[in-house]
Enzyme design. Sequence first.
Site, PDB file in Angstrom:
ATOM      1  N   GLN A 168       0.792  -1.346  -0.033  1.00  0.00           N
ATOM      2  CA  GLN A 168      -0.102   0.139  -0.080  1.00  0.00           C
ATOM      3  C   GLN A 168       0.796   1.285  -0.072  1.00  0.00           C
ATOM      4  O   GLN A 168       0.512   2.265  -0.767  1.00  0.00           O
ATOM      5  CB  GLN A 168      -0.968   0.093   1.310  1.00  0.00           C
ATOM      6  CG  GLN A 168      -2.079  -1.137   0.943  1.00  0.00           C
ATOM      7  CD  GLN A 168      -3.029  -1.093   2.180  1.00  0.00           C
ATOM      8  OE1 GLN A 168      -3.189  -0.266   3.014  1.00  0.00           O
ATOM      9  NE2 GLN A 168      -4.086  -2.040   2.028  1.00  0.00           N
ATOM     10  N   ASP A 313      -1.843 -11.674   4.520  1.00  0.00           N
ATOM     11  CA  ASP A 313      -3.247 -11.669   4.787  1.00  0.00           C
ATOM     12  C   ASP A 313      -3.946 -13.318   5.172  1.00  0.00           C
ATOM     13  O   ASP A 313      -4.993 -13.394   5.676  1.00  0.00           O
ATOM     14  CB  ASP A 313      -4.201 -11.481   3.516  1.00  0.00           C
ATOM     15  CG  ASP A 313      -4.035  -9.815   3.315  1.00  0.00           C
ATOM     16  OD1 ASP A 313      -3.587  -9.122   4.320  1.00  0.00           O
ATOM     17  OD2 ASP A 313      -4.098  -9.279   2.198  1.00  0.00           O
TER      18      ASP A 313
END
Length: 444
Positions: A168, A313
Amino acid sequence: MDWNISKAPALNCELEVPGDKSISHRSVMLGSLADGPCVVRGFLPGEDCLSTMEAFRALGVDIERPAPSTLIIHGTGGRFIPPGAAIDCGNSGTTMRLLSGILAAQPFQTRLIGDASLSKRPMKRIIEPLSLMGAHIHAEGAQDRPPLRVEGGGLHGIDYVSPVASAQIKSAVLLAGLFASGNTSVTEPHLSRDHTERMFEFFGIPLKREGLTVTIQGGSRPLPRDFRVPGDVSSAAFWLVAAAAHPGARLRVNRVGLNPSRTGLLGTLARMGARVREFEHSNLGEPFGTIEIEGASLKATRIGGKEIPNVIDELPILSVAAALAEGTTIISDAAELRVKETDRLAAIASHLKAMGVPVVEKPDGLEITGGQPLHGARLDSLGDHRIAMAFAIAGLFAEGETVITGTDCVNTSYPGFYKLLQQVSANRGDQEPLIIRLEEEGNE
Ligand code: S3P
């Protein structure tokens, strides 16, 4: 809605998973930045990606959605209009952080807001590099938390060394770099998912990669190109662990993304004793293919270092695999889990303990001693989709009933998860394999 889950027989099925979340976000962004129309197929119709789609609509991009997973994006070549109101990023950190990179370069002010969970997530990590490029970003919350006010302006390139391996951060800086004067480079401590880099290349933006550094030249814009989003390997992960931990189980996942910066869990599960194979069928910007897995009695492993960004994740569901494996699994270097949709280290530790698993919580990881029977418990999602799904899978192995509460959040990344859970858990290993295809125009 609450989910009620009971112990299930070994999985025996072949399935597809909805589109990759990270890639779906980026397809809207690159399509909007292109100078002309792009058709995106296989788009994830989850709430997070719809937040990104609505954000670009608010910035003046005409996006048609003839079917849930198909978008026709009429890119504006990087020219946007000021939105009439604050842009709501919902639960999506990817929307807020990547969008900030693009907005940092626009000649107007935008306010970005999010839900209660997003409003607690750290934004300093993108405010810092974007400010170094010349942007003015003000965080209205305490300690650089959202809402954000982004006042765009003339940017200049920087060489940014990121303290965290985060796609990100890398993507926010690279997207801003498209609008900056000169070159922009980002160096990260370990490789994080490289979808932005692959999509830049697929959409014709020149890019240089040297080790852990990626450099782009300001002024480039994506060419209008059609794009297909592969199935999300992070969604497949729930079924892969359900199969891996059950001797006799067999699972094939078709049309799934096989980007090596995302498939670390396959190596982890193989190390734990599962039989895993992957076959790449095509590579249209992103590799696609099939994963096959056969279950086994798993054994403990260590997960840490540069493997962490690749499985970031998947750590909730890998922790469930650890609880089902013989021995003590040690997860380290994973402090980033504390700043996800919830503090995932704390959530995993408390939920595994509630199911009877010995866990030691460390500042940057967990020690999970598996191999004892799990028992059912009533567990809250804590507003985190991956916690809800990981513990639903744990419920398939537990004695007694497991109830997951607060499951609406699962719609952010995996609409249809619970329906599939009910279907696969009803199918016994000795029956014909259950074959599930996504009924979607994106699958022709
Ligand atoms: C994402 C990057 C990861 C990941 C998140 C999606 C992305 O976050 O956890 O679910 O699409 O770039 P970080 O880059 O902050 O680790």
